[in-house]
Design an enzyme around this catalytic site. Sequence first.
Site, PDB file in Angstrom:
ATOM      1  N   ARG A 177      59.027  97.114  65.955  1.00 24.93           N
ATOM      2  CA  ARG A 177      58.872  95.950  65.084  1.00 24.93           C
ATOM      3  C   ARG A 177      57.676  96.150  64.153  1.00 24.93           C
ATOM      4  O   ARG A 177      56.802  96.966  64.445  1.00 24.93           O
ATOM      5  CB  ARG A 177      58.625  94.698  65.950  1.00 24.93           C
ATOM      6  CG  ARG A 177      59.783  94.437  66.906  1.00 24.93           C
ATOM      7  CD  ARG A 177      59.304  93.991  68.296  1.00 24.93           C
ATOM      8  NE  ARG A 177      60.419  94.016  69.248  1.00 24.93           N
ATOM      9  CZ  ARG A 177      61.295  93.029  69.403  1.00 24.93           C
ATOM     10  NH1 ARG A 177      61.135  91.915  68.731  1.00 24.93           N
ATOM     11  NH2 ARG A 177      62.294  93.149  70.246  1.00 24.93           N
ATOM     12  N   ASP A 246      56.810  89.985  64.514  1.00 24.88           N
ATOM     13  CA  ASP A 246      57.312  90.629  65.736  1.00 24.88           C
ATOM     14  C   ASP A 246      58.834  90.564  65.810  1.00 24.88           C
ATOM     15  O   ASP A 246      59.434  91.210  66.674  1.00 24.88           O
ATOM     16  CB  ASP A 246      56.685  89.994  66.988  1.00 24.88           C
ATOM     17  CG  ASP A 246      56.817  88.487  67.009  1.00 24.88           C
ATOM     18  OD1 ASP A 246      56.271  87.843  66.096  1.00 24.88           O
ATOM     19  OD2 ASP A 246      57.473  87.955  67.913  1.00 24.88           O
TER      20      ASP A 246
HETATM   21  P1  AMP Z   1      60.781  85.204  70.526  1.00 29.87           P
HETATM   22  O1  AMP Z   1      60.422  83.944  69.835  1.00 29.87           O
HETATM   23  O2  AMP Z   1      61.963  85.089  71.446  1.00 29.87           O
HETATM   24  O3  AMP Z   1      60.921  86.346  69.585  1.00 29.87           O
HETATM   25  O4  AMP Z   1      59.545  85.533  71.509  1.00 29.87           O
HETATM   26  C1  AMP Z   1      58.213  85.655  71.088  1.00 29.87           C
HETATM   27  C2  AMP Z   1      57.408  86.295  72.182  1.00 29.87           C
HETATM   28  O5  AMP Z   1      57.405  85.477  73.355  1.00 29.87           O
HETATM   29  C3  AMP Z   1      57.906  87.658  72.626  1.00 29.87           C
HETATM   30  O6  AMP Z   1      56.781  88.428  72.967  1.00 29.87           O
HETATM   31  C4  AMP Z   1      58.729  87.329  73.853  1.00 29.87           C
HETATM   32  O7  AMP Z   1      58.849  88.411  74.732  1.00 29.87           O
HETATM   33  C5  AMP Z   1      57.939  86.192  74.466  1.00 29.87           C
HETATM   34  N1  AMP Z   1      58.772  85.270  75.250  1.00 29.87           N
HETATM   35  C6  AMP Z   1      59.677  84.372  74.784  1.00 29.87           C
HETATM   36  N2  AMP Z   1      60.243  83.688  75.805  1.00 29.87           N
HETATM   37  C7  AMP Z   1      59.696  84.160  76.943  1.00 29.87           C
HETATM   38  C8  AMP Z   1      59.850  83.873  78.336  1.00 29.87           C
HETATM   39  N3  AMP Z   1      60.701  82.930  78.752  1.00 29.87           N
HETATM   40  N4  AMP Z   1      59.103  84.567  79.216  1.00 29.87           N
HETATM   41  C9  AMP Z   1      58.257  85.511  78.795  1.00 29.87           C
HETATM   42  N5  AMP Z   1      58.035  85.824  77.527  1.00 29.87           N
HETATM   43  C10 AMP Z   1      58.748  85.176  76.597  1.00 29.87           C
HETATM   44 MG    MG Z   2      61.023  88.157  69.372  1.00 32.34          MG
END
Ligand code: AMP
Ligand code: MG
Length: 478
Positions: A177, A246
């Site tokens: 990313r 990201d």
């Molecule tokens: P996202 O918005 O899904 O792209 O996630 C943003 C960040 O939060 C990334 O680093 C994900 O791995 C982390 N993340 C999102 N949901 C969870 C979860 N339920 N448990 C752990 N990490 C999470």
């Molecule tokens: Mg993400």
Amino acid sequence: MKLSDLQFKSDYLALDDIFYHETKPTPLKAPFLIHANTDAADLIGLDHDELYSEAFLDFVNGGEIHPQSRPYAMCYAGHQFGFFVERLGDGRALNLGAVNGWNLQLKGSGQTRYSRDGDGRAVLRSSIREYLMSEAMHGLGIPTTRAMAIIGSESKIFREKWESGAIVLRMSPSWIRFGSFEYFYHAKKHAELEALADYTIQESFPDLIGDRDAYIKMFQRVVKDTAVMIAKWMGVGFNHGVMNTDNMSIASLTIDYGPYAFMDEFDANYICNHTDHHGRYSFNNQPQVGMWNLSMLMNALSPLVNIDAMKEILDQYNHHFYQAQINITREKLGLENAQEEDPALMGELFRVMQELHLDFTYFFRTLSHYAGDRTALMGLVQFKKPLQAWLDQYDARLKKEKRPSDERCKAMQKANPKYVLKNYMLQEAIEQAQKGDFSGVELLMRLAKAPFDEHPGCERYAKETPLKHKNLKLSCSS
Ligand code: AMP
Ligand code: MG
């Protein structure tokens, strides 16, 4: 090939261990297969029968680690809604290694070093959305990660309420990313930054290996391909919703499907993400956000590449975007040759679509049957004048085309999908799935894979979105 015969490559693990954390998945309780995607299995040469085996279910659930695979979570940073977060990383995803150039990844497989306060899980609802949408984008010809399988379980996950946990087996030529580069830049680890750039060139830009200007050429490709990807999104009315750095792929693929949406009625300022209060990631802001994100990547690459040279490349971004957008819109309108008046004709069309609240997908599909008889198009609007006036301009423009209208219409039907997975359709399939009926997922997968086909019996999905379901906003909670 049998599952047990797959050969995994994990070149990423040759990097310093600051890049990743090796850890095992945490299996869900009482897992079951919801859907498997034979097209994706073909990409890695896996026999279709294998998808329905107990061993495969165990593989996706992480109950049984493939002997060839060393699961790891990747470390990255990122700008979230404009604010820098110095360490994010795969908080709920685990990489299993690459097969045939496809990096397999489990999403929702439990906590990792990068989970922060998260539970490492993904709920059924968001997993179905990611699973179907990556295949739908592929069906539309838009660069994207893919998905091979989705499993459900009896594990309970708390979001705003208790929901069931699921895992998607997704795959990508690259999971690097913009935020991966930002991590090492902000940590002032320039040797690691260079190692990451070399890894990326090997993975995604192999023709640049050994090139003296490989890094700047890589940046140049990312700038152009990101612009084109976003133009493609907008050509089908897609709003990503969380364009944090990201969630921006160095390989210019659509990644990390969250509260995205295909627009129902055209609204340039549409915001699909309920938590995006200021509309940072609204439909029409997408190109400029893409550029801002690229400027963050540029900063991150500045220890490796002359920043002024990168600025010159970034200055070309708007040109790439508008050129791609005009070409895409020209195809949507069935125009083969370029005329000076085209941008004005297109601008006026979007103005009319906004004024008349025209359904993005249904309008363009109806237009792709237009050969002089305006009845169907006029049936879409109550206030007729603006559309009549635009069609007068369009008729005049079509006179400059050589192609007969039946051929033009055929070509337009290949550029304007009949079916996109609107939020209300996904919601229907999700509600059925939550009751244990996965026929909706199966049906939407069929539409996703062949969005330009007629699919008799599914016409209701090709029409305007029912009023009560129009332009919904979804939250990030997933
Ligand atoms: P996202 O918005 O899904 O792209 O996630 C943003 C960040 O939060 C990334 O680093 C994900 O791995 C982390 N993340 C999102 N949901 C969870 C979860 N339920 N448990 C752990 N990490 C999470
Ligand atoms: Mg993400």
